[in-house]
Design a protein around this motif. Sequence first.
Motif, PDB file in Angstrom:
ATOM      1  N   ALA A  69      33.354  27.423  43.041  1.00  0.00           N
ATOM      2  CA  ALA A  69      33.999  28.726  43.231  1.00  0.00           C
ATOM      3  C   ALA A  69      34.777  28.772  44.538  1.00  0.00           C
ATOM      4  N   MET A  70      34.189  28.228  45.608  1.00  0.00           N
ATOM      5  CA  MET A  70      34.878  28.243  46.900  1.00  0.00           C
ATOM      6  C   MET A  70      36.141  27.375  46.872  1.00  0.00           C
ATOM      7  N   LYS A  71      36.103  26.276  46.143  1.00  0.00           N
ATOM      8  CA  LYS A  71      37.292  25.422  46.019  1.00  0.00           C
ATOM      9  C   LYS A  71      38.408  26.160  45.276  1.00  0.00           C
ATOM     10  N   ILE A  72      38.030  26.889  44.224  1.00  0.00           N
ATOM     11  CA  ILE A  72      39.025  27.666  43.478  1.00  0.00           C
ATOM     12  C   ILE A  72      39.577  28.785  44.353  1.00  0.00           C
ATOM     13  N   GLY A  73      38.682  29.482  45.058  1.00  0.00           N
ATOM     14  CA  GLY A  73      39.103  30.579  45.936  1.00  0.00           C
ATOM     15  C   GLY A  73      40.084  30.120  46.998  1.00  0.00           C
ATOM     16  N   ALA A  74      39.860  28.922  47.536  1.00  0.00           N
ATOM     17  CA  ALA A  74      40.765  28.383  48.556  1.00  0.00           C
ATOM     18  C   ALA A  74      42.162  28.164  47.979  1.00  0.00           C
ATOM     19  N   LYS A  75      42.238  27.699  46.736  1.00  0.00           N
ATOM     20  CA  LYS A  75      43.530  27.485  46.090  1.00  0.00           C
ATOM     21  C   LYS A  75      44.254  28.803  45.801  1.00  0.00           C
ATOM     22  N   LEU A  76      43.481  29.881  45.675  1.00  0.00           N
ATOM     23  CA  LEU A  76      44.068  31.197  45.433  1.00  0.00           C
ATOM     24  C   LEU A  76      44.430  31.914  46.736  1.00  0.00           C
ATOM     25  N   LYS A  87      23.101  16.455  26.263  1.00  0.00           N
ATOM     26  CA  LYS A  87      23.658  15.709  27.384  1.00  0.00           C
ATOM     27  C   LYS A  87      24.921  16.422  27.885  1.00  0.00           C
ATOM     28  N   GLY A  88      25.138  16.363  29.194  1.00  0.00           N
ATOM     29  CA  GLY A  88      26.315  17.000  29.768  1.00  0.00           C
ATOM     30  C   GLY A  88      27.602  16.314  29.347  1.00  0.00           C
ATOM     31  N   LEU A  89      28.692  17.076  29.281  1.00  0.00           N
ATOM     32  CA  LEU A  89      29.995  16.520  28.911  1.00  0.00           C
ATOM     33  C   LEU A  89      30.627  15.791  30.098  1.00  0.00           C
ATOM     34  N   PRO A  90      31.470  14.790  29.857  1.00  0.00           N
ATOM     35  CA  PRO A  90      32.232  14.181  30.953  1.00  0.00           C
ATOM     36  C   PRO A  90      33.116  15.247  31.600  1.00  0.00           C
ATOM     37  N   PRO A  91      33.301  15.199  32.914  1.00  0.00           N
ATOM     38  CA  PRO A  91      34.111  16.219  33.595  1.00  0.00           C
ATOM     39  C   PRO A  91      35.502  16.416  33.000  1.00  0.00           C
ATOM     40  N   MET A  92      36.155  15.348  32.563  1.00  0.00           N
ATOM     41  CA  MET A  92      37.499  15.493  32.011  1.00  0.00           C
ATOM     42  C   MET A  92      37.498  16.279  30.699  1.00  0.00           C
ATOM     43  N   GLU A 119      44.238  33.277  33.483  1.00  0.00           N
ATOM     44  CA  GLU A 119      45.271  32.244  33.611  1.00  0.00           C
ATOM     45  C   GLU A 119      45.440  31.806  35.063  1.00  0.00           C
ATOM     46  N   VAL A 120      45.491  32.782  35.963  1.00  0.00           N
ATOM     47  CA  VAL A 120      45.687  32.475  37.384  1.00  0.00           C
ATOM     48  C   VAL A 120      44.526  31.647  37.929  1.00  0.00           C
ATOM     49  N   VAL A 121      43.315  32.001  37.540  1.00  0.00           N
ATOM     50  CA  VAL A 121      42.139  31.282  38.031  1.00  0.00           C
ATOM     51  C   VAL A 121      42.092  29.867  37.460  1.00  0.00           C
ATOM     52  N   VAL A 122      42.432  29.712  36.191  1.00  0.00           N
ATOM     53  CA  VAL A 122      42.449  28.372  35.584  1.00  0.00           C
ATOM     54  C   VAL A 122      43.483  27.491  36.279  1.00  0.00           C
ATOM     55  N   ASP A 123      44.628  28.049  36.599  1.00  0.00           N
ATOM     56  CA  ASP A 123      45.660  27.276  37.303  1.00  0.00           C
ATOM     57  C   ASP A 123      45.148  26.817  38.670  1.00  0.00           C
ATOM     58  N   ALA A 124      44.426  27.703  39.367  1.00  0.00           N
ATOM     59  CA  ALA A 124      43.865  27.338  40.668  1.00  0.00           C
ATOM     60  C   ALA A 124      42.780  26.284  40.511  1.00  0.00           C
ATOM     61  N   PHE A 125      41.962  26.423  39.476  1.00  0.00           N
ATOM     62  CA  PHE A 125      40.918  25.428  39.185  1.00  0.00           C
ATOM     63  C   PHE A 125      41.547  24.059  38.920  1.00  0.00           C
ATOM     64  N   ALA A 126      42.605  24.042  38.120  1.00  0.00           N
ATOM     65  CA  ALA A 126      43.289  22.777  37.801  1.00  0.00           C
ATOM     66  C   ALA A 126      43.890  22.152  39.057  1.00  0.00           C
ATOM     67  N   TRP A 162      42.821  22.373  42.057  1.00  0.00           N
ATOM     68  CA  TRP A 162      41.753  21.739  42.837  1.00  0.00           C
ATOM     69  C   TRP A 162      41.201  20.510  42.112  1.00  0.00           C
ATOM     70  N   PHE A 163      40.877  20.671  40.824  1.00  0.00           N
ATOM     71  CA  PHE A 163      40.216  19.597  40.075  1.00  0.00           C
ATOM     72  C   PHE A 163      41.040  18.309  40.103  1.00  0.00           C
ATOM     73  N   GLU A 164      42.347  18.446  40.022  1.00  0.00           N
ATOM     74  CA  GLU A 164      43.218  17.261  39.969  1.00  0.00           C
ATOM     75  C   GLU A 164      43.304  16.515  41.290  1.00  0.00           C
ATOM     76  N   THR A 165      42.678  17.065  42.337  1.00  0.00           N
ATOM     77  CA  THR A 165      42.611  16.347  43.622  1.00  0.00           C
ATOM     78  C   THR A 165      41.273  15.626  43.794  1.00  0.00           C
ATOM     79  N   THR A 166      40.358  15.782  42.824  1.00  0.00           N
ATOM     80  CA  THR A 166      39.016  15.218  42.946  1.00  0.00           C
ATOM     81  C   THR A 166      38.898  13.877  42.230  1.00  0.00           C
ATOM     82  N   LYS A 167      37.795  13.189  42.505  1.00  0.00           N
ATOM     83  CA  LYS A 167      37.526  11.911  41.834  1.00  0.00           C
ATOM     84  C   LYS A 167      37.158  12.106  40.369  1.00  0.00           C
ATOM     85  N   MET A 168      36.812  13.344  39.992  1.00  0.00           N
ATOM     86  CA  MET A 168      36.475  13.622  38.585  1.00  0.00           C
ATOM     87  C   MET A 168      37.707  13.549  37.693  1.00  0.00           C
TER      88      MET A 168
END
Length: 387
Positions: free
Chosen positions: A219-226, A338-343, A359-366, A368-374
């Motif tokens: 949540a904090m990572k998404i908030g930072a992107k927003l 079993k948990g799903l793969p992150p992708m 929509e805005v939150v998903v864009d912020a999540f994306a 952030w996510f695209e900068t991670t090793k996941m």
Amino acid sequence: MKEKRQNFMAREINDGIDELEKSHRLNRFESMLKFSRVISGSLSLKDIIKKAKGHTKKLLECEHVCIYLKEKESHSLSMIDQSGHKHVLEINENSFVGSSAYLGATLKVDRGVSDIRFAREVAPIKKLRPKTMLVLPLVLNGELLGVIQATNSLNKNFNEQDIQFGESVAAQLTPVIQNAFLYEELHTQFIQVVEALADTITKKDTYTGGHTKRVAHFAMKIGAKLNLTWEEMNDLKLSAVLHDIGKIGIEDAILKKRAPLTDEEFKIMRDHPRLGYEILKNVDSLSAVVDGMRFHHERPDGLGYPYGLKGDEIPVIAMIISVADTFDAMISTRPYRKGLPPMVAYKEILDHRGTQFSEVVVDAFAAWFETTKMYSPNRLDSKKKAS
């Protein structure tokens, strides 16, 4: 006659200079009042320092301003440069900043580079090759809080008026910094109390404990992107930590069940946001935090629970927690699946953009996510080809 004319012209010139000086001084006083209002309007230490640097630079008419803060556990000062790097100086007489802190005195430096103390200055100051400097300690009730360092006067040298205004800046800034220190300390303690409260759920359900920490992180990572404000980020963190607090009211047979829930059990589980609200509804200062927790299972399309809110009726904090909560739930392994793969989970979030998630939150999540090793799009493409 000629001499009288020259004397008259000299008086006229002097009068003009006096008027300019008065106007200049008046403008500085007005800037000083503005400075006071600006720095008093926030409890964020980072925000206070940023604003103070900009206004002090303008007020003292100089090329650069640094503000150093006293380190809590050491006899040193530190400052963060524009790129986010931390620089540390010892409190002693070996540097300009250290000397001002050590002596508790204002220093006016007119030959910066040639002074032996220049060698001990931090790298960003050395790059400026300072000729002139005004260094002012931030002291409150005998306690050193930091140092202001103004570098390279735009008027060749800092004068007595600059010193007076600089010391006024220091006098106004010091108590504001002290209040910010105290607020951050109290806020940290409050967060610890809230986390301790949230950890009580772990006693009932070990999954929820780890889940809470991960949701807060996402949540904090998404908030930072927003680009949420400092206050909004604080509310978001608290709300994320508390988002499942209502599960305290769910009976163990349902909460700890090692198989998928029945429709009736799921109906009971879906009531946990309302139960959390009942626990915290009387804490007026946490209204934004409580709403983020209370509405984190609502959906923009109105198909969420427990209230069926839609669109802008749902607070941004709640929509952020919704994405973070769902993502972690999908990638986490439970006793019955079993948990799903992150992708794969990431793709699910994208697929429900605008319906289940903002929509805005998903864009912020994306973002952030695209900068991670996941993030590994090739892995998802290969799975598509295999199927």
